[in-house]
Design an enzyme around this catalytic site. Structure first.
Site, PDB file in Angstrom:
ATOM      1  CE  LYS A  54      -3.828  -2.331   2.270  1.00 51.18           C
ATOM      2  NZ  LYS A  54      -4.504  -2.705   3.502  1.00 51.18           N
ATOM      3  CD  GLN A  98      -3.236  -4.414   6.658  1.00 53.71           C
ATOM      4  OE1 GLN A  98      -3.119  -3.457   5.924  1.00 53.71           O
ATOM      5  NE2 GLN A  98      -3.930  -5.487   6.314  1.00 53.71           N
ATOM      6  CG  ASP A 121      -9.774   0.157   4.367  1.00 52.70           C
ATOM      7  OD1 ASP A 121      -9.472  -0.121   3.191  1.00 52.70           O
ATOM      8  OD2 ASP A 121      -9.131  -0.229   5.364  1.00 52.70           O
TER       9      ASP A 121
END
Ligand code: NAP
Length: 302
Positions: A54, A98, A121
């Site tokens: 990422k 995460q 997200d």
């Protein structure tokens, strides 16, 4: 092979190029670049590799990126304080925590502490609500479903009035993609059916699909005879079915299979995504898109 392959690896490159160009233009006009922070607690090897990818992608497209690594024994209170710091940081437009988090931390509490306007997200209840309302309310569609819709659109598949069947009803794939495909708008306006383990006659539903989206996590679940000739088949499943030695690196790597019997299905479908190299590469790509859009919302460009 009769089906056209929809390759996520190629679409990823197209989108990342577009993002890079837009980031440079915004930087020139407004003196700002999108900022993304990824917060990693502990050293779970899979999490480390996701976060690294990422951050590497964010760097490639010209974002300001921060990888914030925290020890596995960090307290929930300290982690919440870190999120609060980034919520208030004007140079940060996207915050990612995460998962999984260590057991002593309530992941729901942590995810809900992220400012919904930085929740790239798209998992915060506010963003789930916005997705349900649709149209201009939507800020951050969740990344995997957003990637699926983008692939369908870029492949030129007609969605208007199409029968879409979604196999799976998870919060991260099945439910949101079903909502997105039934909304009014680009790449949507479809008639959607969602099927799951309690559905009767799964095969009969699949056979009706002009667009079949499979996210069950069961290798080879969808049989070729369940596919309508010419249908668009999006295989979200990523299943490890063994190991092999990579020709490139000489190291052991997982053998991955999708939820669809690809070899037979590609002779019947009109469009199909491979596994790997299909939906997989789209998730991080759409995360970049959401982070760019977060800055654009802030600057009043969207
Ligand atoms: P999940 O949370 O396990 O949900 C699976 C869904 O499929 C459930 O709703 C389940 O039904 C349904 N299902 C399972 N077996 C079925 C069967 N035999 N018949 C009908 N329905 C069945 O999984 P997920 O997180 O959505 O992920 C699904 C797959 O996509 C996994 O392989 C995952 O690795 C992959 N994935 C890929 C990406 C990516 O490529 N970027 C991202 C996310 C997920 P019930 O609700 O009735 O149990």
């Amino acid at each position: 092979m009769s089906a056209k392959l929809i390759k996520g690896t190629e679409i990823r490159e197209e989108i990342l190029e577009e993002i890079t160009k837009e980031v440079a233009e915004i930087k020139e006009k407004h003196g700002k670049v999108p900022g993304l922070v990824t917060i990693l607690v502990g050293e779970n090897p899979a999490s480390v590799s996701y976060v690294t990818l990422k951050i590497k992608t964010a760097h490639r497209v010209g974002f300001h990126e921060i990888q914030d690594n925290q020890p596995p024994d960090i307290s929930e209170e300290d982690l919440l304080a870190i999120i609060d710091k980034y919520n208030k940081d004007d140079d940060i437009h996207g915050i990612l925590v995460q998962l999984p988090l260590p057991k002593h931390i309530d992941d729901k509490k942590v995810l809900n502490a992220i400012d919904p306007d930085k929740d790239v997200d798209g998992f915060h209840p506010v963003n789930v609500g916005r997705l349900m309302i649709g149209g201009s309310e939507v800020k951050f569609p969740p990344c995997t479903p957003a990637g699926i819709q983008e692939m369908i659109v870029r492949a030129g598949v007609e969605t208007e009035g199409a029968e879409v069947v979604v196999v799976g009803r998870s919060n991260i794939v099945g439910k949101p993609i079903a909502v997105m495909m039934m909304q009014k708008g680009r790449g949507a306006n479809s008639t959607v059916t969602v099927v799951h383990t309690r559905t009767k006659n799964l095969d009969e539903h699949c056979k009706r699909a002009d667009i079949l989206i499979v996210a069950a996590g069961v290798p080879g679940l969808v049989k070729p005879e369940w596919i309508k000739p010419g249908a668009c088949v999006i295989d979200v499943g990523v299943n490890r079915v063994g190991e092999k030695i990579s020709e490139k690196t000489g190291k052991k790597v997982a053998i991955l299979r999708g939820d669809v019997d690809f070899e037979a299905a590609k002779e019947i479908a009109g469009y199909i995504t491979p596994v790997p190299g299909g939906v997989g590469p789209m998730t991080i790509t759409m995360l970049m898109k959401n982070t760019l859009n977060s800055l654009k919302f802030k600057l009043g460009l969207m």
